[in-house]
Design an enzyme around this catalytic site. Structure first.
Site, PDB file in Angstrom:
ATOM      1  N   GLN A   4       0.379   7.532   4.106  1.00 25.96           N
ATOM      2  CA  GLN A   4      -0.534   6.860   5.053  1.00 25.96           C
ATOM      3  C   GLN A   4      -0.728   7.749   6.267  1.00 25.96           C
ATOM      4  O   GLN A   4       0.266   8.207   6.852  1.00 25.96           O
ATOM      5  CB  GLN A   4       0.046   5.494   5.466  1.00 25.96           C
ATOM      6  CG  GLN A   4      -0.681   4.808   6.602  1.00 25.96           C
ATOM      7  CD  GLN A   4      -2.157   4.521   6.289  1.00 25.96           C
ATOM      8  OE1 GLN A   4      -2.509   4.090   5.185  1.00 25.96           O
ATOM      9  NE2 GLN A   4      -3.027   4.778   7.247  1.00 25.96           N
ATOM     10  N   PHE A   5      -1.967   7.996   6.616  1.00 27.96           N
ATOM     11  CA  PHE A   5      -2.313   8.715   7.846  1.00 27.96           C
ATOM     12  C   PHE A   5      -1.499   8.110   8.993  1.00 27.96           C
ATOM     13  O   PHE A   5      -1.552   6.905   9.227  1.00 27.96           O
ATOM     14  CB  PHE A   5      -3.819   8.539   8.110  1.00 27.96           C
ATOM     15  CG  PHE A   5      -4.367   9.363   9.225  1.00 27.96           C
ATOM     16  CD1 PHE A   5      -5.082  10.537   8.971  1.00 27.96           C
ATOM     17  CD2 PHE A   5      -4.199   8.972  10.542  1.00 27.96           C
ATOM     18  CE1 PHE A   5      -5.602  11.285  10.003  1.00 27.96           C
ATOM     19  CE2 PHE A   5      -4.715   9.731  11.591  1.00 27.96           C
ATOM     20  CZ  PHE A   5      -5.422  10.893  11.312  1.00 27.96           C
ATOM     21  N   GLY A  19       9.510 -10.936   9.901  1.00 29.87           N
ATOM     22  CA  GLY A  19       8.420 -11.611   9.189  1.00 29.87           C
ATOM     23  C   GLY A  19       8.700 -11.804   7.703  1.00 29.87           C
ATOM     24  O   GLY A  19       8.788 -12.935   7.206  1.00 29.87           O
ATOM     25  N   ILE A  20       8.842 -10.709   6.961  1.00 28.61           N
ATOM     26  CA  ILE A  20       9.127 -10.828   5.524  1.00 28.61           C
ATOM     27  C   ILE A  20      10.554 -11.333   5.343  1.00 28.61           C
ATOM     28  O   ILE A  20      10.833 -12.157   4.461  1.00 28.61           O
ATOM     29  CB  ILE A  20       8.909  -9.461   4.819  1.00 28.61           C
ATOM     30  CG1 ILE A  20       7.427  -9.074   4.857  1.00 28.61           C
ATOM     31  CG2 ILE A  20       9.401  -9.511   3.376  1.00 28.61           C
ATOM     32  CD1 ILE A  20       7.096  -7.726   4.203  1.00 28.61           C
ATOM     33  N   THR A  41       8.457   0.627  12.336  1.00 24.91           N
ATOM     34  CA  THR A  41       7.451   1.693  12.309  1.00 24.91           C
ATOM     35  C   THR A  41       7.391   2.338  13.696  1.00 24.91           C
ATOM     36  O   THR A  41       7.640   1.669  14.711  1.00 24.91           O
ATOM     37  CB  THR A  41       6.032   1.141  12.005  1.00 24.91           C
ATOM     38  OG1 THR A  41       5.734   0.107  12.920  1.00 24.91           O
ATOM     39  CG2 THR A  41       5.903   0.633  10.586  1.00 24.91           C
ATOM     40  N   ASP A  80       4.462   4.749  14.372  1.00 27.94           N
ATOM     41  CA  ASP A  80       3.354   5.518  13.809  1.00 27.94           C
ATOM     42  C   ASP A  80       2.815   6.558  14.790  1.00 27.94           C
ATOM     43  O   ASP A  80       2.815   6.348  16.010  1.00 27.94           O
ATOM     44  CB  ASP A  80       2.194   4.586  13.431  1.00 27.94           C
ATOM     45  CG  ASP A  80       2.539   3.631  12.287  1.00 27.94           C
ATOM     46  OD1 ASP A  80       3.631   3.762  11.714  1.00 27.94           O
ATOM     47  OD2 ASP A  80       1.693   2.776  11.973  1.00 27.94           O
ATOM     48  N   ALA A 128      15.547  -4.442   6.427  1.00 25.02           N
ATOM     49  CA  ALA A 128      15.332  -4.038   7.828  1.00 25.02           C
ATOM     50  C   ALA A 128      14.451  -2.785   7.884  1.00 25.02           C
ATOM     51  O   ALA A 128      14.691  -1.823   7.163  1.00 25.02           O
ATOM     52  CB  ALA A 128      16.674  -3.750   8.499  1.00 25.02           C
ATOM     53  N   TYR A 146       7.590   7.114   8.140  1.00 27.05           N
ATOM     54  CA  TYR A 146       7.769   5.853   7.398  1.00 27.05           C
ATOM     55  C   TYR A 146       7.584   6.067   5.890  1.00 27.05           C
ATOM     56  O   TYR A 146       8.366   5.579   5.077  1.00 27.05           O
ATOM     57  CB  TYR A 146       6.750   4.859   7.944  1.00 27.05           C
ATOM     58  CG  TYR A 146       6.831   3.449   7.432  1.00 27.05           C
ATOM     59  CD1 TYR A 146       7.714   2.532   7.998  1.00 27.05           C
ATOM     60  CD2 TYR A 146       5.996   3.003   6.414  1.00 27.05           C
ATOM     61  CE1 TYR A 146       7.752   1.211   7.559  1.00 27.05           C
ATOM     62  CE2 TYR A 146       6.027   1.688   5.972  1.00 27.05           C
ATOM     63  CZ  TYR A 146       6.912   0.789   6.551  1.00 27.05           C
ATOM     64  OH  TYR A 146       6.941  -0.513   6.112  1.00 27.05           O
TER      65      TYR A 146
END
Ligand code: CAA
Length: 249
Positions: free
Chosen positions: A150-151, A18-19, A95, A97, A92, A156
């Site tokens: 981040q919870f 995407g990015i 995730t 999570d 690159a 990550y």
């Protein structure tokens, strides 16, 4: 006026994502010869064809960036085919999570290897060349979650914070040789990675963004291109946030 990027060779890891796609397009528009890594041949070839239809001639190189040996082979190939890489974008990332209590070693190692170990593996292949030419750019795509945590992302966030420690240190080692090293910390950008977050959780996240929307891949790509250009020459060891005001520091 020249932006200093004409005919420069740019390598974007994970450029088919995407990015990454937006970064490839902006660097190509700025005059770079762009190369992207890939792991899935069918998907990458289809992506390359779409890029070509849109007028962008992007080269592809197969490489699992979490493998030092594959990165070494890629380095040898690009150094032979293109005379080195001038602009390296370590983009690159994956995730996996989960709360720490539920996270197993596979989830931890995969994310650390693809997001952070890769930065060593890939950068190692091109920094000597940049320093001997007296010009180079290393741009690491980190994350807001490496800055604030981040919870559900101990893996990550650790990798993304590590990328910036790497940037600050390498920046000091290369500054005298015309090579800048920076991190960009995007907030939540409207890509597949963010759309994979459960909708309810994602809506809560968007509600915390003062600008009131997800970011656009092009907004990150514009920053990459600026850092790569001559106008960005005095910026090194920085971590530039682009997060709609979600985290300010
Ligand atoms: N803070 C505090 N508590 C939280 C919380 C938070 N942010 N999120 C969830 N909780 C609580 C819940 O309320 C719930 O509490 P109870 O058990 O008391 O009801 C408990 O934690 C468990 O929550 P979930 O049911 O959500 O747990 P889960 O195991 O099903 O899922 C998760 C956990 C996978 C982490 C899920 O919450 C999630 O996907 N979160 C989003 C993570 C995220 O933002 N990822 C970013 C991906 S995009 C990206 O990384 C790109 C980038 O660079 C920005």
């Amino acid at each position: 006026m020249s932006n200093g990027l004409n005919a420069k060779v740019a390598l974007v890891t994970g450029g088919t994502g995407g990015i990454g796609s937006a970064i490839c397009i902006k660097l190509a528009q700025a005059g770079c010869k762009v190369v992207s890594t890939y792991t899935n041949e069918t998907q990458a070839k289809a992506w390359q064809a779409t890029m070509a239809e849109a007028g962008y001639d992007i080269a592809l190189v197969k490489c699992d960036v979490s493998s030092f040996d594959e990165c070494k082979a890629m380095g040898e190939q690009l150094n032979a085919d293109f005379g080195g890489v001038d602009v390296l974008v370590n983009n690159a990332g994956i995730t996996k999570d989960g709360t720490f209590r539920k996270m197993g070693p596979e989830q931890w190692n995969a994310v650390i290897n693809v997001n952070l170990v890769s930065v060593f593996n890939v950068t190692k292949q091109f920094v000597d060349g940049m320093m001997s030419k007296g010009w180079g750019r290393v741009i690491n795509i980190s994350s807001i979650n490496g800055q604030k945590g981040q919870f559900g992302q101990t893996n990550y966030a650790a990798a993304k914070a590590g990328m910036h420690g790497f940037s600050m240190s390498l920046a000091q080692e290369t500054a005298k040789k015309g090579v800048t090293v920076n991190s960009i910390s995007p907030g939540y950008i409207g890509t597949e990675m963010v759309m994979a977050i459960p909708e309810e959780v994602r809506n809560q996240i968007v509600a915390q963004i003062p600008i009131g929307r997800l970011g656009k891949p092009e907004e990150i790509a514009a920053l990459v291109t600026f850092l790569a250009s001559e106008d960005g020459a005095f910026i090194t060891g920085a971590n530039i946030a682009a997060n709609g005001g979600q985290h300010m520091c």
